[in-house]
Design a protein around this motif. Sequence first.
Motif, mmCIF file in Angstrom:
data_model
loop_
_atom_site.group_PDB
_atom_site.id
_atom_site.type_symbol
_atom_site.label_atom_id
_atom_site.label_comp_id
_atom_site.label_asym_id
_atom_site.label_seq_id
_atom_site.Cartn_x
_atom_site.Cartn_y
_atom_site.Cartn_z
ATOM 1 N N ARG A 114 21.609 4.393 22.204
ATOM 2 C CA ARG A 114 21.021 4.033 20.911
ATOM 3 C C ARG A 114 20.384 5.269 20.298
ATOM 4 O O ARG A 114 19.699 6.033 20.983
ATOM 5 N N VAL A 115 20.600 5.450 19.018
ATOM 6 C CA VAL A 115 19.937 6.523 18.283
ATOM 7 C C VAL A 115 18.634 5.953 17.734
ATOM 8 O O VAL A 115 18.647 5.086 16.852
ATOM 9 N N VAL A 116 17.512 6.429 18.279
ATOM 10 C CA VAL A 116 16.205 5.860 17.927
ATOM 11 C C VAL A 116 15.298 6.869 17.239
ATOM 12 O O VAL A 116 14.160 6.558 16.897
ATOM 13 N N PRO A 148 31.175 16.243 16.743
ATOM 14 C CA PRO A 148 30.106 15.468 16.102
ATOM 15 C C PRO A 148 30.553 14.111 15.579
ATOM 16 O O PRO A 148 29.790 13.137 15.637
ATOM 17 N N PHE A 149 31.793 14.009 15.064
ATOM 18 C CA PHE A 149 32.263 12.727 14.550
ATOM 19 C C PHE A 149 32.370 11.718 15.688
ATOM 20 O O PHE A 149 31.916 10.576 15.572
ATOM 21 N N THR A 150 32.942 12.144 16.809
ATOM 22 C CA THR A 150 33.075 11.262 17.967
ATOM 23 C C THR A 150 31.714 10.874 18.526
ATOM 24 O O THR A 150 31.494 9.714 18.904
ATOM 25 N N LEU A 151 30.783 11.817 18.582
ATOM 26 C CA LEU A 151 29.437 11.491 19.057
ATOM 27 C C LEU A 151 28.816 10.384 18.211
ATOM 28 O O LEU A 151 28.178 9.458 18.730
ATOM 29 N N GLY A 152 29.004 10.466 16.903
ATOM 30 C CA GLY A 152 28.455 9.438 16.027
ATOM 31 C C GLY A 152 29.093 8.077 16.239
ATOM 32 O O GLY A 152 28.418 7.042 16.164
ATOM 33 N N ASP A 163 25.546 6.799 8.310
ATOM 34 C CA ASP A 163 26.419 7.393 9.322
ATOM 35 C C ASP A 163 26.619 8.886 9.102
ATOM 36 O O ASP A 163 26.600 9.675 10.044
ATOM 37 N N GLU A 164 26.823 9.275 7.856
ATOM 38 C CA GLU A 164 27.092 10.694 7.587
ATOM 39 C C GLU A 164 25.885 11.558 7.925
ATOM 40 O O GLU A 164 26.021 12.623 8.533
ATOM 41 N N GLU A 165 24.696 11.116 7.564
ATOM 42 C CA GLU A 165 23.488 11.887 7.883
ATOM 43 C C GLU A 165 23.338 12.039 9.394
ATOM 44 O O GLU A 165 23.011 13.125 9.897
ATOM 45 N N MET A 166 23.582 10.959 10.135
ATOM 46 C CA MET A 166 23.477 11.022 11.589
ATOM 47 C C MET A 166 24.499 11.988 12.169
ATOM 48 O O MET A 166 24.172 12.831 13.026
ATOM 49 N N VAL A 167 25.743 11.905 11.714
ATOM 50 C CA VAL A 167 26.799 12.774 12.240
ATOM 51 C C VAL A 167 26.503 14.235 11.915
ATOM 52 O O VAL A 167 26.772 15.127 12.739
ATOM 53 N N MET A 168 25.923 14.513 10.761
ATOM 54 C CA MET A 168 25.598 15.902 10.434
ATOM 55 C C MET A 168 24.497 16.439 11.349
ATOM 56 O O MET A 168 24.486 17.633 11.675
ATOM 57 N N ASP A 169 23.574 15.587 11.789
ATOM 58 C CA ASP A 169 22.584 16.050 12.762
ATOM 59 C C ASP A 169 23.220 16.247 14.137
ATOM 60 O O ASP A 169 22.845 17.175 14.875
ATOM 61 N N PHE A 170 24.179 15.384 14.513
ATOM 62 C CA PHE A 170 24.954 15.656 15.723
ATOM 63 C C PHE A 170 25.660 17.008 15.596
ATOM 64 O O PHE A 170 25.721 17.786 16.554
ATOM 65 N N ALA A 171 26.203 17.301 14.421
ATOM 66 C CA ALA A 171 26.906 18.559 14.206
ATOM 67 C C ALA A 171 25.978 19.757 14.396
ATOM 68 O O ALA A 171 26.366 20.775 14.985
ATOM 69 N N ALA A 172 24.752 19.647 13.894
ATOM 70 C CA ALA A 172 23.792 20.735 14.067
ATOM 71 C C ALA A 172 23.478 20.958 15.542
ATOM 72 O O ALA A 172 23.363 22.098 16.011
ATOM 73 N N ALA A 173 23.352 19.861 16.300
ATOM 74 C CA ALA A 173 23.073 19.972 17.739
ATOM 75 C C ALA A 173 24.252 20.598 18.480
ATOM 76 O O ALA A 173 24.070 21.466 19.347
ATOM 77 N N VAL A 174 25.468 20.159 18.149
ATOM 78 C CA VAL A 174 26.666 20.741 18.766
ATOM 79 C C VAL A 174 26.756 22.223 18.433
ATOM 80 O O VAL A 174 27.097 23.052 19.283
ATOM 81 N N GLU A 201 39.111 6.311 7.554
ATOM 82 C CA GLU A 201 38.399 6.243 6.279
ATOM 83 C C GLU A 201 37.126 7.092 6.334
ATOM 84 O O GLU A 201 36.876 7.921 5.454
ATOM 85 N N ALA A 202 36.323 6.894 7.383
ATOM 86 C CA ALA A 202 35.122 7.711 7.537
ATOM 87 C C ALA A 202 35.487 9.166 7.811
ATOM 88 O O ALA A 202 34.818 10.091 7.319
ATOM 89 N N ALA A 203 36.553 9.380 8.586
ATOM 90 C CA ALA A 203 36.985 10.741 8.880
ATOM 91 C C ALA A 203 37.320 11.485 7.596
ATOM 92 O O ALA A 203 36.957 12.658 7.421
ATOM 93 N N ASN A 204 37.997 10.818 6.687
ATOM 94 C CA ASN A 204 38.352 11.456 5.421
ATOM 95 C C ASN A 204 37.129 11.806 4.589
ATOM 96 O O ASN A 204 37.143 12.746 3.802
ATOM 97 N N ARG A 205 36.058 11.031 4.757
ATOM 98 C CA ARG A 205 34.861 11.272 3.956
ATOM 99 C C ARG A 205 34.032 12.443 4.463
ATOM 100 O O ARG A 205 33.536 13.242 3.667
#
Length: 347
Positions: A114-116, A148-152, A163-174, A201-205
Motif C-alpha cells: 500500500r502506498v501510504v 516506474p510504470f510497473t511499480l505503480g 496515478d500519474e503523480e504517484m508513478v512520477m515519484d516512483f520514477a524519481a526514486a528509480v 491507455e495509461a501507458a500512452n498517457r
Amino acid sequence: MTIKSGTRILPTTVVGSYPQPDWLVDREMLSKGVPRTRLHSLWRVSNEYLQQAQDDATILAIRDMERAGIDIITDGEIRRESYSNLFANSLEGIDDKQPAIVISKAGIETPIPRVVGKIVRTHAVEVRDLQFLKANTDLPCKITLPGPFTLGKQAKDEYYRDDEEMVMDFAAAVNEEALALQAAGADIIQFDEPWLRQDPEAANRYAVKAINRALQGLTIPTAVHLCFGYAAVVKGQKPTGYSFLSGLSDSIAQQISIEAAQPKLDLGVLSDLSGKKIMLGVLDLSSHSIEDPGLVADRIRSGLKYVRAENLIPAPDCGMKYLPRHVAFGKLQALAQGAQIVRNELG
C-alpha cells in the motif's frame, strides 16, 4: 579476453534472473507466483547466514553465465524474491506489513504494498549487489530495476489519488538508484516494465514520461524490458503482438528488450523501433527442452530481417528463475553457440 559491451557483433545477454538453488529458496513456494510484498519465508537459510548463502549462489550464477559463453551478464537476481519486490518495498511511503489484496481473474489472491505516503528512496538497495558482481567477473555487467510504470501498477494507492503523480515519484526514486548504480560502475542498466502492455491507455498517457524521468542523467547504455509474463506463471497462448511498443521509440532508452520466441512475435513490429537497439528474445522459456543452436541461429536471422546486426542483442525471452538450473544453463549455451553461428556467417 574480455569483450566489452558494444565491441562485439550480436553480443548475447540475459534478461536478468537465473535459477536460485534449491538449498537457497523453496522452489515449490516460488512456483506459486510473483510476490509483490516481501516473502521472507521463501528463503531456506536463516537470516544469520542468508547474505553469505546469497553471495555463494550469486557466484554460481555468474560462473554459469561465464561458462555458457554469455557476453553481458547480471548477478542472476539471486538475492531477490521477485524482480520488483525488493526495490519496491525498500521505499519510504510503502506499507507492505499490512498489504492490500488483489484478486486475479483466476481467483488468486495476491498481497500488494500500500502506498501510504510520499514515495521516497532513502538508501541504496542494489549497489552492493552490483559491486559484488563486478568483483567476481571481468565481463560487462548489467543490473536491473523495476520500472516506474510497473511499480505503480503493482501497488495500491492510498495517498496520491493520482496515478500519474504517484508513478512520477516512483520514477524519481528509480532514478536516484540508477544514478548510484552508474556511479558504482554498472555497464548497462535495465528497467523491467512488463505492465506497459497490461494498461496501454495509461501507458500512452504517461509511461514514456515516467521512464524518461527515471533515466534522467544516465550516460551509460540503458534498456527497457517488456514481456508477456513468466512462462511458468502465465499459462496458455501468449499474444503475437504488443499493445504498447511503438510508444517506446520516444523514450531515451537506447535498448528495448522484447519477448519473441514463445509467442512467435510478429517481428514486423520492430520497424517501429528503428532508432533503438533490440534485445531479441530467442529462447522459449515455456519449455524445458534445450534449443538446438541452429534453431537459435534461425531466430536471430529472423530478427536481422528487421534490425541491423550491430543493433541486435540476442537474449532469452524473459528472466530464467523458474527453470531448472541445468535447463537454464543449456539454453544459455545454445544462445551463445547460435549467436556464434550467425557471426561466422556475417564475417
